[in-house]
Design a protein around this motif. Structure first.
Motif, short mmCIF file in Angstrom:
data_model
loop_
_atom_site.label_atom_id
_atom_site.label_comp_id
_atom_site.label_asym_id
_atom_site.label_seq_id
_atom_site.Cartn_x
_atom_site.Cartn_y
_atom_site.Cartn_z
N UNK A 189 0.89 -1.18 0.00
CA UNK A 189 0.00 0.00 0.00
C UNK A 189 0.91 1.21 0.00
N UNK A 190 1.12 1.81 -1.17
CA UNK A 190 2.06 2.93 -1.27
C UNK A 190 3.45 2.45 -0.92
N UNK A 191 4.06 3.09 0.07
CA UNK A 191 5.39 2.66 0.49
C UNK A 191 5.34 1.75 1.71
N UNK A 192 4.11 1.37 2.09
CA UNK A 192 3.94 0.50 3.26
C UNK A 192 3.67 -0.93 2.79
N UNK A 193 4.08 -1.88 3.63
CA UNK A 193 3.84 -3.28 3.31
C UNK A 193 3.21 -3.96 4.53
N UNK A 194 2.07 -4.61 4.30
CA UNK A 194 1.42 -5.32 5.40
C UNK A 194 1.67 -6.81 5.24
N UNK A 195 2.04 -7.46 6.33
CA UNK A 195 2.32 -8.89 6.28
C UNK A 195 1.26 -9.66 7.05
N UNK A 196 0.81 -10.77 6.47
CA UNK A 196 -0.17 -11.61 7.17
C UNK A 196 0.10 -13.07 6.84
N UNK A 197 -0.64 -13.93 7.49
CA UNK A 197 -0.60 -15.38 7.26
C UNK A 197 0.72 -16.02 7.67
N UNK A 198 0.65 -17.01 8.50
CA UNK A 198 1.85 -17.74 8.92
C UNK A 198 1.53 -19.22 8.94
N UNK A 199 1.77 -19.86 7.81
CA UNK A 199 1.46 -21.28 7.69
C UNK A 199 2.78 -22.04 7.63
N UNK A 200 3.01 -23.02 8.52
CA UNK A 200 4.29 -23.73 8.49
C UNK A 200 4.48 -24.56 7.22
N UNK A 201 5.64 -24.43 6.59
CA UNK A 201 5.94 -25.13 5.34
C UNK A 201 7.42 -25.50 5.31
N UNK A 202 7.79 -26.37 4.35
CA UNK A 202 9.20 -26.72 4.14
C UNK A 202 9.50 -26.63 2.64
N UNK A 203 10.42 -25.74 2.29
CA UNK A 203 10.82 -25.56 0.89
C UNK A 203 12.33 -25.73 0.73
N UNK A 204 12.77 -25.98 -0.50
CA UNK A 204 14.21 -25.97 -0.80
C UNK A 204 14.68 -24.51 -0.69
N UNK A 205 15.98 -24.30 -0.44
CA UNK A 205 16.45 -22.92 -0.24
C UNK A 205 16.45 -22.05 -1.51
N UNK A 206 16.15 -20.78 -1.30
CA UNK A 206 16.27 -19.76 -2.34
C UNK A 206 17.72 -19.29 -2.28
N UNK A 207 18.46 -19.57 -3.36
CA UNK A 207 19.89 -19.29 -3.35
C UNK A 207 20.19 -18.11 -4.26
N UNK A 208 20.78 -17.05 -3.69
CA UNK A 208 21.08 -15.88 -4.50
C UNK A 208 21.50 -14.71 -3.66
N UNK A 209 21.66 -13.59 -4.34
CA UNK A 209 22.17 -12.37 -3.71
C UNK A 209 21.36 -11.96 -2.48
N UNK A 210 20.03 -12.01 -2.60
CA UNK A 210 19.19 -11.64 -1.47
C UNK A 210 18.52 -12.86 -0.83
N UNK A 211 19.20 -14.03 -0.99
CA UNK A 211 18.69 -15.27 -0.40
C UNK A 211 19.81 -15.94 0.38
N UNK A 212 19.85 -17.29 0.35
CA UNK A 212 20.94 -18.02 0.99
C UNK A 212 22.15 -18.01 0.06
N UNK A 213 23.34 -18.05 0.65
CA UNK A 213 24.56 -18.04 -0.16
C UNK A 213 25.00 -19.48 -0.44
N UNK A 214 24.63 -20.03 -1.59
CA UNK A 214 25.09 -21.35 -2.02
C UNK A 214 24.70 -22.52 -1.15
#
Ligand code: SAH
Length: 214
Positions: A189-214
């Motif tokens: 919303x404009x420059x604001x960000x609202x966060x909701x929902x917290x559902x437990x999950x298991x995913x493979x890692x996101x690897x990259x500059x703004x993620x996990x390093x390798x």
């Protein structure tokens, strides 16, 4: 008729609708997209079971229920442009392609991207483009996006993805440690960000500059 149609009907009834996914458009897309085409020949028998399936390079195509749940949380409208981070097999991209005007899907492994591209082309999807690159930086050439979905787990939400959301745009992403995460929904919303929902999950890692390093 597609011999797997009955398997998809059962998948939707017993793994998805029964667990609370209600959005009829999402259920229709899950009934329509031939999931078995996105797994290798030797894994065809597992395409419609209630679990993730290996797709090579140590990666997996998400469990059908998780794909449906994330797609429902995303709330895609027919006019939307969507970014899908972590193309993998291309299955999630195909589901999005059924619901949105335009889908950009980005994958860091060139071989997976190539296979996904071929599958999507063979199935006739014209509104999906697969790109090779680091999706933690989003995909700037087609930004902004009404919706962004991430199929790999991040240590924190990459700023580039928040930046590439359009006004009122929504991001669905698993965030947490390497081995367990919460599915988070972010709305701009404009420059604001609202966060909701917290559902437990298991995913493979996101690897990259703004993620996990390798
Ligand atoms: N949505 C996929 C499942 C993907 S599994 C499907 O429907 O089949 C997660 C994928 O994210 C893997 O293919 C992995 O290679 C990819 N990935 C991990 N980090 C990434 C990054 N920074 N950019 C793009 N893709 C990434």
């Amino acid at each position: 008729m597609d011999p797997y149609q009955a398997e998809r009907e059962r998948m939707v009834a017993y793994q998805i609708a029964s667990k609370g996914v209600k959005d009829e458009k999402v259920l229709a897309a899950m009934r329509k997209v031939p999931r078995h085409r996105f797994v290798s020949e030797d894994a065809q028998a597992y395409a419609y079971v209630d679990s993730p399936v290996r797709i090579g390079k140590g990666q997996t195509i998400s469990q059908p229920y998780i794909v449906a749940l994330m797609t429902e949380l995303l709330g895609v409208q027919p006019e939307h442009r969507v970014l899908d981070v972590g193309t993998g097999s291309g299955y999630q991209a195909a589901i999005l392609g059924e619901l949105a005007a335009e889908v950009h899907s980005i994958e860091r492994h060139p071989e997976l991207a190539e296979t996904a591209r071929a599958t999507l082309e063979a199935l006739g999807y014209k509104n999906i483009q697969v790109h090779v690159g680091d999706g933690t930086e989003g995909y700037a050439p087609a930004a902004p996006y009404n919706r962004i979905i991430v199929a790999a787990a991040a240590p924190s939400v990459p700023q580039a993805l928040l930046d590439q959301l359009s006004e009122g745009g929504r991001l669905v992403i698993p965030v947490g440690s390497r081995y367990s995460q919460q599915l988070e929904v972010w709305v701009r919303r404009g420059d604001q960000y609202q966060q909701s929902s917290n559902i437990p999950v298991v995913f493979v890692p996101l690897i990259g500059k703004q993620g996990w390093q390798g």
